[in-house]
Write a protein that holds these residues in place. Structure first.
Motif, PDB file in Angstrom:
ATOM      1  N   ASN A  24      32.132   8.922 -37.681  1.00 14.14           N
ATOM      2  CA  ASN A  24      31.993  10.333 -38.082  1.00 14.14           C
ATOM      3  C   ASN A  24      33.314  11.025 -38.401  1.00 14.14           C
ATOM      4  OD1 ASN A  24      33.061  10.482 -35.532  1.00 14.14           O
ATOM      5  ND2 ASN A  24      31.507  11.857 -34.697  1.00 14.14           N
ATOM      6  N   LEU A  25      34.383  10.253 -38.582  1.00 13.55           N
ATOM      7  CA  LEU A  25      35.680  10.873 -38.871  1.00 13.55           C
ATOM      8  C   LEU A  25      36.506   9.956 -39.762  1.00 13.55           C
ATOM      9  CD1 LEU A  25      37.665  13.239 -38.218  1.00 13.55           C
ATOM     10  CD2 LEU A  25      38.552  11.789 -36.377  1.00 13.55           C
TER      11      LEU A  25
ATOM     12  N   ASN B  90      34.725  11.270 -31.428  1.00 14.74           N
ATOM     13  CA  ASN B  90      35.157  11.071 -32.807  1.00 14.74           C
ATOM     14  C   ASN B  90      35.467   9.602 -33.030  1.00 14.74           C
ATOM     15  OD1 ASN B  90      35.218  13.898 -33.688  1.00 14.74           O
ATOM     16  ND2 ASN B  90      36.804  14.097 -32.135  1.00 14.74           N
ATOM     17  N   ARG B  91      34.706   8.980 -33.917  1.00 20.12           N
ATOM     18  CA  ARG B  91      34.818   7.544 -34.147  1.00 20.12           C
ATOM     19  C   ARG B  91      35.066   7.326 -35.640  1.00 20.12           C
ATOM     20  NH1 ARG B  91      30.679   9.481 -32.074  1.00 20.12           N
ATOM     21  NH2 ARG B  91      29.358   9.002 -33.863  1.00 20.12           N
TER      22      ARG B  91
ATOM     23  N   ARG C   2      33.386  13.853 -40.938  1.00 19.82           N
ATOM     24  CA  ARG C   2      34.432  14.855 -41.096  1.00 19.82           C
ATOM     25  C   ARG C   2      35.641  14.227 -41.770  1.00 19.82           C
ATOM     26  NH1 ARG C   2      36.349  15.861 -36.145  1.00 19.82           N
ATOM     27  NH2 ARG C   2      37.144  17.936 -36.611  1.00 19.82           N
TER      28      ARG C   2
END
Length: 261
Positions: free
Chosen positions: A55-56, A29-30, A81
């Motif tokens: 992506n977060l 999660n980056r 996300r």
């Protein structure tokens, strides 16, 4: 030599052999943690995150933004996300070592999530509680212990009602320090996101630990890169089979006392 007039004879196979090439980032999660009100153009913001292979996005607000459903849909279209944040006692005048106040807070958290967040297509929630302080104890009890008991109690009820809910706990190491082993009993379904656990990459300015309100104490145990790495390894290895998450800062400059509010 003369320039060749005939094409080079390069013999190629009729077709390449079948092969599969897969890449996976080391960090699953980056993303970015942000106050929602400073995102002036959420579409460009999310487009840029996608270009950077992030992506977060964790958005911290007192209330869900009015257009949060559009933001979530746009983010999901780009593989990002969305985690929504709200406080679990952070900034409130509650004595969270007091059982009565703990139960008041739990009722408030459950009600807030049910009414304001449960209907949204978010990917999790983020909270902060009483750890953003340089104090190590509250009512003569270690903050690490009080926090662990409080979070376990609230999370148990919340996850009983919403078992698929992902919960992230923004925890400031300033109030934990050497008491971190007390967090070993924290519910494994809750991910700790560590803040202020040493120098770079936790600090705003790698040359100093004194550039934000929460970093006003001398960290003798984690005041250089080597000690910070060692402390981080201890935190990462504390809870087996749990994610290790952190807030990396580094070279961000916020004028806390003159412009922040």
């Amino acid at each position: 030599e003369a320039i060749r007039s005939d094409p080079l004879d390069i013999s190629l196979p009729e077709k390449f052999p079948s092969f599969l090439y897969i890449e996976t980032p080391v960090i699953a999660n980056r993303g970015i943690w942000t106050w929602g009100y400073v995102i002036y153009d959420y579409k460009n913001f999310l487009d840029n995150m996608a270009r950077l292979r992030m992506n977060l996005l964790t958005i911290w607000n007192d209330k869900p933004p009015l257009n949060i459903e559009k933001v979530i849909d746009y983010a999901h279209d780009r593989g990002i996300r969305i985690v929504l944040g709200f406080p679990w006692g952070w900034g409130k005048k509650l004595n969270l070592a007091n059982p009565e106040d703990q139960q008041k807070l739990k009722a408030e958290v459950l009600c807030t999530y049910e009414k304001e967040y449960s209907h949204l297509k978010h990917d999790g929630i983020y909270f902060q509680t009483l750890t953003e302080t340089n104090d190590r104890t509250i009512n003569s009890k270690p903050i690490a212990l009080v926090t662990c008991e409080l979070v376990n109690d609230i999370s148990a009820d919340l996850l009983q009602r919403f078992p698929a809910l992902e919960i992230q706990f923004g925890l400031h190491a300033t109030s934990i320090m050497d008491d971190y082993p007390m967090l070993k009993s924290l519910d494994n379904r809750v991910t700790i996101t560590w803040e202020d656990a040493g120098t770079l990459p936790y600090s705003y300015d790698p040359r100093s630990l004194n550039d934000s309100p929460e970093n006003t104490v001398g960290f003798s145990s984690i005041n250089n890169a080597e000690k910070t790495i060692s402390y981080s390894r201890n935190l990462a290895g504390l809870r087996k089979d749990c994610c290790f998450a952190m807030v990396a800062k580094g070279f961000s400059e916020i004028r806390w006392r003159s412009e922040f509010e």
